[in-house]
Design an enzyme around this catalytic site. Structure first.
Site, PDB file in Angstrom:
ATOM      1  N   ASP A 173       7.709 -44.575 -42.385  1.00 24.49           N
ATOM      2  CA  ASP A 173       7.942 -45.342 -43.733  1.00 24.49           C
ATOM      3  C   ASP A 173       8.744 -44.089 -44.779  1.00 24.49           C
ATOM      4  O   ASP A 173       8.239 -42.998 -45.030  1.00 24.49           O
ATOM      5  CB  ASP A 173       6.601 -45.695 -44.436  1.00 24.49           C
ATOM      6  CG  ASP A 173       6.898 -46.219 -45.711  1.00 24.49           C
ATOM      7  OD1 ASP A 173       6.918 -47.549 -45.882  1.00 24.49           O
ATOM      8  OD2 ASP A 173       6.825 -45.254 -46.755  1.00 24.49           O
TER       9      ASP A 173
ATOM     10  N   TYR B 218      12.906 -41.661 -52.240  1.00 31.22           N
ATOM     11  CA  TYR B 218      12.336 -40.140 -51.787  1.00 31.22           C
ATOM     12  C   TYR B 218      13.093 -38.845 -51.404  1.00 31.22           C
ATOM     13  O   TYR B 218      12.965 -37.770 -51.331  1.00 31.22           O
ATOM     14  CB  TYR B 218      11.496 -40.206 -50.389  1.00 31.22           C
ATOM     15  CG  TYR B 218      10.358 -41.173 -50.236  1.00 31.22           C
ATOM     16  CD1 TYR B 218       9.871 -42.044 -51.605  1.00 31.22           C
ATOM     17  CD2 TYR B 218       9.759 -41.553 -49.320  1.00 31.22           C
ATOM     18  CE1 TYR B 218       8.769 -42.753 -51.836  1.00 31.22           C
ATOM     19  CE2 TYR B 218       8.799 -42.674 -49.318  1.00 31.22           C
ATOM     20  CZ  TYR B 218       8.330 -43.231 -50.426  1.00 31.22           C
ATOM     21  OH  TYR B 218       7.423 -44.199 -50.618  1.00 31.22           O
TER      22      TYR B 218
ATOM     23  N   LYS C  94      12.964 -48.384 -48.848  1.00 34.09           N
ATOM     24  CA  LYS C  94      12.918 -49.278 -49.682  1.00 34.09           C
ATOM     25  C   LYS C  94      14.188 -49.148 -50.869  1.00 34.09           C
ATOM     26  O   LYS C  94      14.738 -48.408 -50.979  1.00 34.09           O
ATOM     27  CB  LYS C  94      11.601 -48.719 -50.800  1.00 34.09           C
ATOM     28  CG  LYS C  94      10.434 -48.747 -49.537  1.00 34.09           C
ATOM     29  CD  LYS C  94       9.483 -48.410 -50.442  1.00 34.09           C
ATOM     30  CE  LYS C  94       8.067 -47.678 -49.439  1.00 34.09           C
ATOM     31  NZ  LYS C  94       8.384 -46.381 -48.603  1.00 34.09           N
TER      32      LYS C  94
ATOM     33  N   HIS D 160      10.788 -51.744 -54.162  1.00 31.35           N
ATOM     34  CA  HIS D 160       9.736 -50.694 -54.249  1.00 31.35           C
ATOM     35  C   HIS D 160       8.994 -50.906 -55.528  1.00 31.35           C
ATOM     36  O   HIS D 160       7.784 -50.675 -55.380  1.00 31.35           O
ATOM     37  CB  HIS D 160      10.737 -49.273 -54.525  1.00 31.35           C
ATOM     38  CG  HIS D 160      10.074 -48.100 -54.074  1.00 31.35           C
ATOM     39  ND1 HIS D 160      10.471 -47.088 -53.646  1.00 31.35           N
ATOM     40  CD2 HIS D 160       8.575 -47.844 -54.143  1.00 31.35           C
ATOM     41  CE1 HIS D 160       9.601 -45.827 -53.523  1.00 31.35           C
ATOM     42  NE2 HIS D 160       8.444 -46.585 -53.926  1.00 31.35           N
TER      43      HIS D 160
END
Length: 282
Positions: free
Chosen positions: A47, A52, A77, A110
């Site tokens: 994931d 990120y 996401k 998200h």
């Protein structure tokens, strides 16, 4: 898929019941090595997310691992700045490029109510979802879902969605069990994925959990992951420490009894709670 048990999503796709999270894992060698270690340890569900900033490193690890693509389940996401039809289309293609993949197994919105779209979040989600649905039809995504959505956000999305969300990834652990959201997910055949299943580390030192974990000769993180699994959730533990990555995967050989599950349920509110998606400043 692999030897890991799977859940069957509402659309029939299988998803490994335990995933490897990469939130707060820095891009570069740290992300690459942690994902490689996870895959070596038996994880087949990875994931990540655009925000990120580590999609490229995650993708590099996937390529180097030698694990067949059809044996992997990869999630990423859509970030908050891309909640429109055109922006979402570009973001999907950018994430595919970053990860070096032809398709995602799962793609999520998200957050439901980003500050930039707060005045028209319903329409913004609907437009982004339309781009995600088209990506499913084009073979770029197998399943679509959401993250951090509450009931009213899901109600608004379901009013216009052609393809129903199969996952809602939320902050979920004994300190915040989000019972109303989980009940809604269950009623709509939406799987509850648990990010921060260890309470972002805040639950690890609790004496109540240490006592229960000792009874099963397990670590507190293993106990927390097992709690998630017995609730029917899909936990996504994150670590960059090789020994902990391995340890967090060893959760299929014990069962927490009803009394201890109840004791863990009683920890609601003991530490941090989920962020309210309607009042975030991002």
């Amino acid at each position: 898929m692999s030897k890991i048990p799977t859940y069957k999503l509402a659309n029939g796709q299988e998803i490994p019941v335990l995933g490897f999270g990469t939130w707060q894992t820095p891009d570069g060698d740290v992300a690459e090595q942690s994902v490689l270690k996870a895959l070596e340890s038996g994880y087949r569900h990875i994931d990540t997310a655009m925000i990120y900033g580590n999609e490229v490193s995650v993708g590099r690890a996937i390529q180097k691992s030698g694990v067949a693509r059809e044996d992997l389940f990869v999630t990423t996401k859509l970030w908050n700045t891309d909640h429109s039809y055109e922006l979402a289309k570009k973001a999907i293609d950018q994430s595919l490029q970053n990860l070096g993949l032809d398709y995602f197994d799962l793609y999520l919105i998200h957050w439901p109510n980003p500050v930039h779209f707060r005045e028209n979040w319903q329409e913004a989600n609907s437009e982004a979802w339309r781009a995600m649905e088209e990506a499913v039809e084009a073979g770029k995504i197998k399943s679509i879902g959401v993250s951090n959505f509450r009931a009213h956000h899901l109600d608004a999305l379901l009013a216009t969605a052609k393809i129903r969300p199969v996952v809602n990834q939320i902050y979920l652990n004994p300190s915040d069990q989000q019972r109303e959201v989980v009940a809604y997910n269950n009623a709509h055949n939406i799987l509850s994925e648990a990010y921060s299943p260890l309470g972002t580390g805040n639950l690890i030192g609790l004496p109540e959990l240490e006592k229960i974990a000792a009874k099963y000769q397990k670590s507190v993180p293993q106990l927390l992951l097992r709690w998630s699994l017995q609730k029917g959730f899909l936990p996504l533990p994150k670590s960059v420490t090789p020994s902990r990555i391995e340890q967090n995967f060893q959760v299929f050989d014990f069962i927490i009894d009803a009394q201890d599950m109840a004791a863990m349920d009683a920890l609601q509110g003991v530490k941090s709670l989920a962020t309210d998606p309607d009042t975030t400043n991002f």
